[in-house]
Design a protein around this motif. Structure first.
Motif, PDB file in Angstrom:
ATOM      1  N   HIS A  31       0.853  -1.183   0.000  1.00 34.88           N
ATOM      2  CA  HIS A  31       0.000   0.000   0.000  1.00 34.88           C
ATOM      3  C   HIS A  31       0.894   1.240   0.000  1.00 34.88           C
ATOM      4  O   HIS A  31       2.121   1.140  -0.030  1.00 34.88           O
ATOM      5  N   HIS A  32       0.267   2.408   0.027  1.00 37.19           N
ATOM      6  CA  HIS A  32       0.974   3.664  -0.207  1.00 37.19           C
ATOM      7  C   HIS A  32       2.164   3.852   0.739  1.00 37.19           C
ATOM      8  O   HIS A  32       3.284   4.168   0.306  1.00 37.19           O
ATOM      9  N   ASP A 274      -5.968   5.457  -3.866  1.00 32.01           N
ATOM     10  CA  ASP A 274      -5.095   5.120  -4.987  1.00 32.01           C
ATOM     11  C   ASP A 274      -5.703   5.546  -6.320  1.00 32.01           C
ATOM     12  O   ASP A 274      -4.971   5.792  -7.281  1.00 32.01           O
ATOM     13  N   ILE A 338      -3.269  -1.516 -11.249  1.00 31.24           N
ATOM     14  CA  ILE A 338      -4.234  -0.952 -10.296  1.00 31.24           C
ATOM     15  C   ILE A 338      -5.349  -0.218 -11.029  1.00 31.24           C
ATOM     16  O   ILE A 338      -6.534  -0.353 -10.699  1.00 31.24           O
ATOM     17  N   THR A 383      -5.950  -5.424  -4.725  1.00 28.90           N
ATOM     18  CA  THR A 383      -7.007  -4.793  -3.927  1.00 28.90           C
ATOM     19  C   THR A 383      -6.673  -4.704  -2.445  1.00 28.90           C
ATOM     20  O   THR A 383      -7.385  -4.035  -1.693  1.00 28.90           O
ATOM     21  N   LYS A 386      -5.690  -1.030  -0.900  1.00 27.31           N
ATOM     22  CA  LYS A 386      -5.868   0.030  -1.898  1.00 27.31           C
ATOM     23  C   LYS A 386      -7.273   0.627  -1.735  1.00 27.31           C
ATOM     24  O   LYS A 386      -8.225  -0.085  -1.401  1.00 27.31           O
ATOM     25  N   GLU A 396     -12.254   0.968   0.666  1.00 26.96           N
ATOM     26  CA  GLU A 396     -11.257  -0.008   0.284  1.00 26.96           C
ATOM     27  C   GLU A 396     -11.788  -0.826  -0.888  1.00 26.96           C
ATOM     28  O   GLU A 396     -12.976  -1.156  -0.958  1.00 26.96           O
TER      29      GLU A 396
END
Length: 483
Positions: A31-32, A274, A338, A383, A386, A396
């Motif tokens: 994730h980020h 995202d 993504i 997923t 994100k 989410e």
């Protein structure tokens, strides 16, 4: 037996999990925050790489979409059918102590005692100048204990203080320190701070009001019975009438079950979406999906850095160039994947985005994998962690996936989330004398074309934090008597 040796040429294909391939898979799942940390480590180790700050990356990116303010993730089960407002669900994950005690302190009797939907945001509830809980607790300890040794011993409890102002119930406390804790509980403000349980917190507040008599002590020791409105059992234990027990319930509800919640806390974790979903008439299904530049950090490669004289230095720089090129290609592939998956999710769930939670379609990882031509495990990695920023909130990606429930009339299947919303609506519409049992709810759903077993209704009801029909009936009776 004749044994002989010979040479044969054989051609075959196999997939080898190289370190680069393994790292690409990990990149897809990051994730980020994890991605930022990984890229920072890579930039520190590779002199040809420079991590571009998110703000600079957003400016240099194509101005397709403005940056979306980060928001807390929204569970789909909280959306109403019309999609016009969001209400926090009172599921098991939102309960702090025993759910029975939480229902007791909630004036509605069916949820938790946490701040409800009308409560302001954490910024509204906590002013900029409000002291932190630990700072306040430290000041209270200094106020209560003037001696250095006692103060030093009491300050050890600060690390075990949770956001509600409670100490860990399993905290091992030597007998010689118990008088110190009792003194701190009796004198610290607000009342209930440093309690080790909800029962102890309420008892401290009642003692300060000189209302902790034997009857009240018995009621506090049997909070689950009071939460279930089992006044008959409480009457046998205390000798009080139902009307007197209702007065006691009113007193307990006036207490503060979380004395530490009035103080400032660390800011909640911020979710950076995202991808951004916006309405666009020209786009397929009326929705346009674009990547959020703030969630995709960029790397700048400085190929001009060179001038190595030795063979070892040239080899090192060649490896750095190769690694930088691979990392850039992996990041571009991650972004494309993504976007592709997010676009397919939006395509399949366009009815939900347009009309609300009741229109969430059943959708599995396999459905999306087949549509985009990827493996199911790849969709799971894409997923995980994100988020999509939509007009209905930031959610989410995994929240859009829901199991299918068969229709009793042979029509289209219903998603589990939309069925949960329908159960919540049926319970909310109950009137006096009209409390629905799980069997009644299952029958109502069947009339509406939803084939659901009674035990599944009970499971969904408990997941929504809705009390049983017996408890809801007792709550209605208690309200009528209180009026």
């Amino acid at each position: 037996m004749n044994l002989s040796m010979n040479l044969q040429v054989r051609q075959s294909q196999s997939l080898t999990m190289t370190p680069q391939l393994l790292q690409s898979i990990r990149l897809l799942q990051f994730h980020h925050v994890e991605l930022l940390a990984f890229l920072q480590r890579e930039a520190d180790a590779n002199p040809l790489l420079e991590l571009v700050p998110p703000a600079e990356a957003a400016v240099s990116a194509p101005p397709a979409e403005p940056a979306v303010p980060a928001a807390d993730p929204v569970p789909l089960s909280g959306w109403q059918d019309d999609g016009s407002a969001f209400r926090d669900g009172a599921g098991p994950e939102g309960e702090h102590h025993a759910d029975a005690a939480d229902r007791l302190l909630d004036s509605r009797g069916a949820g938790s005692a946490a701040p409800g939907p009308d409560a302001g945001s954490w910024e509204d509830r906590i002013g900029e100048d409000a002291p932190s809980l630990h700072a306040h607790a430290l000041a209270e300890i200094a106020e209560v204990f003037a001696q250095g040794e006692e103060r030093r011993l009491a300050e050890r409890w600060l690390a075990d203080l949770d956001a509600s102002g409670f100490l860990d119930a399993e905290l091992g406390l030597p007998a010689d320190l118990l008088p110190l804790l009792v003194r701190l509980q009796d004198e610290a403000e607000p009342a209930g701070l440093f309690a080790r349980s909800l029962e102890e917190c309420l008892a401290i507040q009642l003692r300060r009001r000189d209302r902790f008599d034997p009857v009240m002590a018995t009621v506090i020791a049997n909070l689950p019975l009071l939460a279930k409105r089992d006044f008959a059992a409480l009457s046998r234990l205390t000798g009080e009438s139902e009307a007197e027990l209702l007065d006691i319930l009113g007193e307990i509800r006036a207490l503060d079950p979380r004395p530490g919640s009035a103080f400032s806390l660390d800011a909640p974790a911020v979710v950076v979406p995202d991808a951004v979903v916006t309405r666009e008439a020209a786009a397929p299904n009326g929705w346009r999906v674009s990547l959020n530049p703030e969630a995709f950090p960029r790397l700048r490669v400085h190929l001009e850095r060179g001038g190595a004289s030795g063979a070892e230095e040239r080899t090192f720089l060649a490896q750095c160039r190769q690694s930088a090129g691979w990392l850039q290609r992996s990041l571009e592939g991650r972004a494309r994947t993504i976007l592709k998956v997010a676009d397919e999710i939006v395509r399949q769930q366009s009815a939900f985005l347009s009309r609300g939670g009741g229109h969430l379609k059943p959708m599995t990882l396999m459905d999306v994998a087949a549509a985009v031509g990827m493996h199911e495990s790849t969709i799971s990695r894409v997923t995980a962690g994100k988020y999509l920023a939509t007009p209905r909130g930031t959610m989410e990606m995994k929240a859009f996936f829901s199991g299918a429930i068969a229709a009793s009339d042979g029509g289209d299947a219903h998603s589990a989330e939309s069925v949960k919303l329908r159960i919540r609506a049926l319970v909310a519409a109950e009137g006096a004398g009209g409390v629905l049992s799980d069997d009644d709810i299952a029958a109502r759903l069947k009339d509406e074309g939803i084939d659901l077993a009674r035990r599944t209704v009970a499971k969904y009801r408990e997941a929504l934090g809705i009390a049983s029909s017996v408890q809801r009936r007792r709550e209605m009776k208690a309200r009528r008597l209180a009026v």
